[in-house]
Design an enzyme around this catalytic site. Structure first.
Site, short mmCIF file in Angstrom:
data_model
loop_
_atom_site.label_atom_id
_atom_site.label_comp_id
_atom_site.label_asym_id
_atom_site.label_seq_id
_atom_site.Cartn_x
_atom_site.Cartn_y
_atom_site.Cartn_z
N SER A 1 3.05 -4.72 -1.06
CA SER A 1 2.63 -5.48 0.10
C SER A 1 2.15 -4.58 1.24
CB SER A 1 3.79 -6.38 0.54
OG SER A 1 3.37 -7.35 1.46
N ASP B 1 -8.76 4.92 1.22
CA ASP B 1 -10.17 4.56 1.41
C ASP B 1 -10.82 5.33 2.55
OD1 ASP B 1 -9.93 2.82 -0.68
OD2 ASP B 1 -10.35 1.00 0.47
N LYS C 1 1.17 -6.36 -4.93
CA LYS C 1 1.37 -7.60 -4.17
C LYS C 1 0.31 -7.67 -3.09
CE LYS C 1 3.28 -11.15 -2.22
NZ LYS C 1 2.20 -11.29 -1.21
#
Length: 439
Positions: free
Chosen positions: A306, A317, A331
């Site tokens: 999560s 990224d 998740k």
């Protein structure tokens, strides 16, 4: 969230309280929206299905072996409606709803285990640091096959969690299976769980270590303080930072955003997409990087879920950190909590979240840049070599440096990386990055 609470674990949420965006969660980190929010234009009621529902209810009341009242039947019907949508949607009774609201404070009652369901069994997603579960040696990936001698197979998450909760101080016995081995019992006492969200220390001069156990309301602030303390303890600019998110089940979305914001100067952090307007949000950096752009490694594993995946995915990224460890939990959905009357609520999945590059982590997880699996470190005694500085009458160092004989002194203070292979590898990588960057 529950550390043995009634909610399905690992939910990421965005809270919308009285119309204002607020990160509100903690396993399941949910978003709270005003009651009565409508996602779409209301469709006509399915009269034939409602007649069938009423007929079934009448038949149960008339023929079931024991009397059942209308309230029980209707609440069970609502629970069935939500539980069959996905693993993270649920109907929250008054106690469940209160627990969810209290979970963001970092203090709750339980054993200190984040649990999920897999193949009909209750699975440990991760134990929380410094709780009865972690002290008893319970590990992420363990299957709870019995609770006080009663099998858990086929039980719902709520039923299993209800049995694991109880009076503080009372003992409970869990039967666990680890890595397909022989079942074994662990007996532990329920306690008030006080989670320390952030821990930090210098692993070596110049190299800081920050561990986040879960994302609470104040986690972003705590990380800021940890960075300041590391700089102060080091006495000068750090050479590198390790951010440890292993076995971190997630929590408050806004806290995850704030943590990333401490390590980058610009760019997107995370965005969400769903069917309703309130489910589409974007979070970007504010330019308050407090890490001074030093080399960074993020550690993750299968217990990282999560909000942890938001942080790891964003830093990956944005090319800000090297992600190391094993693939994360996966998740990637957002839950919204819709308050109802009588202190009840619905928790339903309303969106998916995406990393800056548009990756959905749902059911896939974050794949580390460098995979390093967990392993045991076995220390060997170094041979005591005879050195030039041990020779009688040896020449001194022409540059005025001190002699370095073989007897180098006392035993070094134990450090976390001494028996943590993944952490040791992360530290070695940081040293290499520091050398090649000239820091």
């Amino acid at each position: 969230m529950l550390h043995l609470s009634r909610l399905t674990s690992l939910a990421l949420t965005i809270a919308l309280v009285i119309g204002a965006p607020l990160a509100f969660a903690a396993q399941p980190a949910p978003a709270v929206a005003p009651a009565g929010t409508a996602a779409t234009t209301k469709a006509p009621l399915p009269l034939e299905e409602l007649r069938t529902f009423a007929e079934v209810m009448d038949r149960i009341k008339a023929a079931y072996v024991e009397p059942v009242d209308d309230k029980t039947l209707l609440e069970n019907a609502i629970k069935g409606m939500l539980s069959n949508l996905d693993p993270h949607s649920a109907y929250l009774g008054p106690e469940d709803f209160a627990e969810l609201q209290e979970s963001t404070s970092g203090e709750f009652g339980g054993l200190g285990i984040e649990v999920g369901a897999e193949d009909g069994f209750i699975k440990v997603v991760s134990p929380i640091d410094d709780t009865p579960a972690s002290k008893a040696g319970i590990q992420a990936g363990d299957f709870i096959v019995k609770i006080n001698g009663q099998p858990t197979r086929g039980q719902s998450m709520t039923e299993a969690v209800d049995k694991m909760r109880g009076k503080i101080g009372e003992k409970i016995t869990l039967t666990l299976v680890r890595d397909g081995g022989t079942p074994f019992d662990v007996t532990l006492a329920r306690a008030i769980i006080q989670v320390k969200s952030v821990k930090s220390q210098l692993l070596e001069s110049g190299y800081g270590y920050i561990r986040i156990t879960q994302f609470q309301v104040k986690t972003g602030e705590e990380v800021s303080k940890a960075l300041a303390k590391l700089r102060k303890d080091n006495g000068k600019k750090l050479k590198g930072i390790i951010l440890d998110l292993r076995n971190n089940p997630g929590g408050v979305l806004q806290a995850a955003v704030e943590v990333v914001d401490h390590f980058i100067t610009k760019g997107l952090i995370v965005y969400t997409k769903g069917r309703i307007a309130n489910s589409e949000l974007r979070f970007s950096a504010t330019g308050k990087d407090e890490s001074e752009a030093v080399p960074m490694v993020v550690l993750i594993n299968g217990g990282s879920a999560s909000a942890s995946e938001i942080v790891a995915g964003a830093l990956q990224d944005q090319k800000r950190a090297v992600v190391m460890g094993t693939p994360s939990f996966g998740k990637g959905s957002v839950q919204t909590v819709l308050p109802l009357n009588n202190d009840r609520a619905l928790k339903i999945t309303t969106a998916l979240y995406y990393t800056p590059n548009g990756r959905s982590i749902q059911a896939q997880g974050i794949v580390p840049d460098i995979e390093v699996r967990k392993a045991k470190i076995t220390s060997e005694q170094d041979s005591e070599y005879f050195k030039e500085a041990d020779l009688q009458g040896h020449l001194g160092n022409g540059n005025g440096g001190a002699d370095k004989p073989s007897s180098s002194g006392g035993k070094a203070k134990p450090m976390p990386q001494d028996d943590d292979y993944q952490l040791a590898q992360a530290l070695s990588l940081l040293k290499g990055l520091s050398i090649t960057s000239g820091r």
